[in-house]
Write a protein that holds these residues in place. Sequence first.
Motif, PDB file in Angstrom:
ATOM      1  N   VAL A  90       0.843  -1.201   0.000  1.00 53.25           N
ATOM      2  CA  VAL A  90       0.000   0.000   0.000  1.00 53.25           C
ATOM      3  C   VAL A  90       0.877   1.249   0.000  1.00 53.25           C
ATOM      4  N   THR A  91       1.990   1.210   0.718  1.00 55.95           N
ATOM      5  CA  THR A  91       2.926   2.339   0.729  1.00 55.95           C
ATOM      6  C   THR A  91       3.449   2.626  -0.668  1.00 55.95           C
ATOM      7  N   MET A  92       3.841   1.581  -1.391  1.00 55.21           N
ATOM      8  CA  MET A  92       4.349   1.796  -2.756  1.00 55.21           C
ATOM      9  C   MET A  92       3.248   2.311  -3.680  1.00 55.21           C
ATOM     10  N   ALA A  93       2.011   1.838  -3.489  1.00 52.40           N
ATOM     11  CA  ALA A  93       0.884   2.375  -4.266  1.00 52.40           C
ATOM     12  C   ALA A  93       0.669   3.852  -3.928  1.00 52.40           C
ATOM     13  N   PHE A  94       0.826   4.209  -2.661  1.00 51.77           N
ATOM     14  CA  PHE A  94       0.690   5.612  -2.244  1.00 51.77           C
ATOM     15  C   PHE A  94       1.757   6.468  -2.927  1.00 51.77           C
ATOM     16  N   CYS A  95       2.977   5.967  -2.972  1.00 50.38           N
ATOM     17  CA  CYS A  95       4.066   6.704  -3.633  1.00 50.38           C
ATOM     18  C   CYS A  95       3.762   6.919  -5.115  1.00 50.38           C
ATOM     19  N   ARG A  96       3.119   5.952  -5.725  1.00 51.01           N
ATOM     20  CA  ARG A  96       2.777   6.031  -7.142  1.00 51.01           C
ATOM     21  C   ARG A  96       1.646   7.042  -7.380  1.00 51.01           C
ATOM     22  N   ARG A  97       0.673   7.049  -6.493  1.00 50.62           N
ATOM     23  CA  ARG A  97      -0.545   7.832  -6.700  1.00 50.62           C
ATOM     24  C   ARG A  97      -0.500   9.217  -6.043  1.00 50.62           C
ATOM     25  N   HIS A  98       0.279   9.365  -4.984  1.00 51.69           N
ATOM     26  CA  HIS A  98       0.309  10.633  -4.243  1.00 51.69           C
ATOM     27  C   HIS A  98       1.752  11.041  -3.926  1.00 51.69           C
ATOM     28  N   PRO A  99       2.623  11.103  -4.932  1.00 53.93           N
ATOM     29  CA  PRO A  99       4.052  11.345  -4.656  1.00 53.93           C
ATOM     30  C   PRO A  99       4.326  12.664  -3.956  1.00 53.93           C
ATOM     31  N   PRO A 114       5.805  -8.005  -8.477  1.00 59.11           N
ATOM     32  CA  PRO A 114       4.452  -8.550  -8.417  1.00 59.11           C
ATOM     33  C   PRO A 114       4.475 -10.018  -8.043  1.00 59.11           C
ATOM     34  N   ASP A 115       3.318 -10.557  -7.705  1.00 61.05           N
ATOM     35  CA  ASP A 115       3.222 -11.988  -7.421  1.00 61.05           C
ATOM     36  C   ASP A 115       3.386 -12.796  -8.703  1.00 61.05           C
ATOM     37  N   PRO A 116       4.211 -13.850  -8.694  1.00 63.62           N
ATOM     38  CA  PRO A 116       4.171 -14.807  -9.801  1.00 63.62           C
ATOM     39  C   PRO A 116       2.840 -15.561  -9.772  1.00 63.62           C
ATOM     40  N   GLN A 117       2.504 -16.210 -10.867  1.00 63.46           N
ATOM     41  CA  GLN A 117       1.196 -16.855 -10.978  1.00 63.46           C
ATOM     42  C   GLN A 117       0.904 -17.850  -9.849  1.00 63.46           C
ATOM     43  N   PRO A 118       1.860 -18.707  -9.441  1.00 64.16           N
ATOM     44  CA  PRO A 118       1.537 -19.634  -8.341  1.00 64.16           C
ATOM     45  C   PRO A 118       1.142 -18.909  -7.052  1.00 64.16           C
ATOM     46  N   PRO A 170     -11.507 -10.410   9.902  1.00 61.30           N
ATOM     47  CA  PRO A 170     -12.797 -10.728   9.279  1.00 61.30           C
ATOM     48  C   PRO A 170     -12.599 -11.444   7.936  1.00 61.30           C
ATOM     49  N   PRO A 171     -13.308 -12.548   7.701  1.00 58.99           N
ATOM     50  CA  PRO A 171     -13.126 -13.295   6.454  1.00 58.99           C
ATOM     51  C   PRO A 171     -13.290 -12.456   5.196  1.00 58.99           C
ATOM     52  N   GLY A 172     -14.274 -11.555   5.182  1.00 59.02           N
ATOM     53  CA  GLY A 172     -14.473 -10.724   4.001  1.00 59.02           C
ATOM     54  C   GLY A 172     -13.281  -9.843   3.703  1.00 59.02           C
ATOM     55  N   ALA A 173     -12.682  -9.262   4.738  1.00 60.05           N
ATOM     56  CA  ALA A 173     -11.501  -8.416   4.566  1.00 60.05           C
ATOM     57  C   ALA A 173     -10.300  -9.241   4.114  1.00 60.05           C
ATOM     58  N   VAL A 174     -10.176 -10.447   4.664  1.00 60.73           N
ATOM     59  CA  VAL A 174      -9.069 -11.333   4.282  1.00 60.73           C
ATOM     60  C   VAL A 174      -9.121 -11.645   2.792  1.00 60.73           C
ATOM     61  N   ALA A 175     -10.299 -12.040   2.316  1.00 57.54           N
ATOM     62  CA  ALA A 175     -10.440 -12.388   0.906  1.00 57.54           C
ATOM     63  C   ALA A 175     -10.198 -11.167   0.019  1.00 57.54           C
ATOM     64  N   TRP A 176     -10.766 -10.024   0.406  1.00 58.61           N
ATOM     65  CA  TRP A 176     -10.606  -8.789  -0.373  1.00 58.61           C
ATOM     66  C   TRP A 176      -9.133  -8.404  -0.464  1.00 58.61           C
ATOM     67  N   ALA A 177      -8.436  -8.455   0.664  1.00 62.14           N
ATOM     68  CA  ALA A 177      -7.028  -8.065   0.686  1.00 62.14           C
ATOM     69  C   ALA A 177      -6.168  -9.033  -0.127  1.00 62.14           C
ATOM     70  N   GLN A 178      -6.457 -10.322  -0.050  1.00 61.88           N
ATOM     71  CA  GLN A 178      -5.687 -11.284  -0.846  1.00 61.88           C
ATOM     72  C   GLN A 178      -5.815 -10.969  -2.333  1.00 61.88           C
ATOM     73  N   ARG A 179      -7.030 -10.659  -2.760  1.00 65.41           N
ATOM     74  CA  ARG A 179      -7.249 -10.374  -4.185  1.00 65.41           C
ATOM     75  C   ARG A 179      -6.624  -9.047  -4.579  1.00 65.41           C
ATOM     76  N   ALA A 180      -6.640  -8.073  -3.665  1.00 61.73           N
ATOM     77  CA  ALA A 180      -5.977  -6.796  -3.943  1.00 61.73           C
ATOM     78  C   ALA A 180      -4.473  -6.987  -4.101  1.00 61.73           C
ATOM     79  N   ALA A 183      -3.342  -8.677  -7.386  1.00 64.47           N
ATOM     80  CA  ALA A 183      -3.443  -7.848  -8.595  1.00 64.47           C
ATOM     81  C   ALA A 183      -2.467  -6.680  -8.607  1.00 64.47           C
ATOM     82  N   ARG A 184      -1.627  -6.565  -7.586  1.00 68.95           N
ATOM     83  CA  ARG A 184      -0.757  -5.386  -7.509  1.00 68.95           C
ATOM     84  C   ARG A 184       0.302  -5.418  -8.613  1.00 68.95           C
ATOM     85  N   PRO A 185       0.718  -4.238  -9.090  1.00 63.66           N
ATOM     86  CA  PRO A 185       1.721  -4.178 -10.158  1.00 63.66           C
ATOM     87  C   PRO A 185       3.144  -4.226  -9.620  1.00 63.66           C
ATOM     88  N   ASP A 186       4.099  -4.319 -10.528  1.00 63.96           N
ATOM     89  CA  ASP A 186       5.509  -4.169 -10.183  1.00 63.96           C
ATOM     90  C   ASP A 186       5.750  -2.732  -9.724  1.00 63.96           C
TER      91      ASP A 186
END
Length: 264
Positions: A90-99, A114-118, A170-180, A183-186
């Motif tokens: 999230v910090t690196m995303a912040f640097c990208r979006r709000h330098p 980024p995450d490799p496919q596995p 919370p399970p919903g937050a766990v799943a949401w965060a895993q998917r976020a 999908a994160r970029p390099d």
Amino acid sequence: MQLYSRSAGTGLPVVLLHAFPLSSAMWLAQREGLSSLCRVITPDLRGFGGSRLGDDEPSVDLMADDVARLLDAEGIDRAVIGGLSMGGYVTMAFCRRHPDRVQGVLLADTKAGPDPQPARDNRERIAQAVLSQGAEVLLTDVLPALIGPTTKERRAMVLGRVKGLVQSAPPGAVAWAQRAMAARPDSFETLAGLKVPLLVVVGEEDELATPADAEAMARAVPDGRLEIIPKAGHLSAVEQPEAFNAAVAEWLRTELGGAAPPRG
């Protein structure tokens, strides 16, 4: 989305973003240990702790924008932005979006690639499992890698505390965060473009975001600094808080003038 946040101290604002699947409770020792030097701000990222999840699609960029809105609400123009593990993404995303709002960057036990496919597939597996079966999968598949062998052998109270934080996610937050996170970029290009001081911290025993990952991030910035915390795993700030705080305090004093007021 307004994030719930805990703060301590005055002066230079330092935002610390927590690891997955914990909350700002993990930063207790930092709020206590660094508040004489700076203003420590520790939000709960969306869905965790006291912050609502909302209905948005999973995205680390969205999490970064949440942090920018928190700064707005706190009347802060620029801050040191730091995070451990997921908080680092999230910090690196912040640097990208709000330098223009970044005064310094702290990246702990995280990585810029980024995450490799596995790894993406495994995140989706855990997301689905936690939604259908609850937190048990976190205890079997996530918790063991969060802390190093020294902590497992010698620091039963730390292990118990981390287990409690993991169980309360919370399970919903766990799943949401895993998917976020999946999908994160390099972010190496983002780091290479930094115009502010960077401190990279890593636990010597971290197997999730290794010292080699930390070295690669520190090398991406001309004056990046690397600190390796002995006898700590992935949660270096929780496992060895005194050593972690000392490294951060020294960096703040030498690179950011300690408790200087925020510019803005």
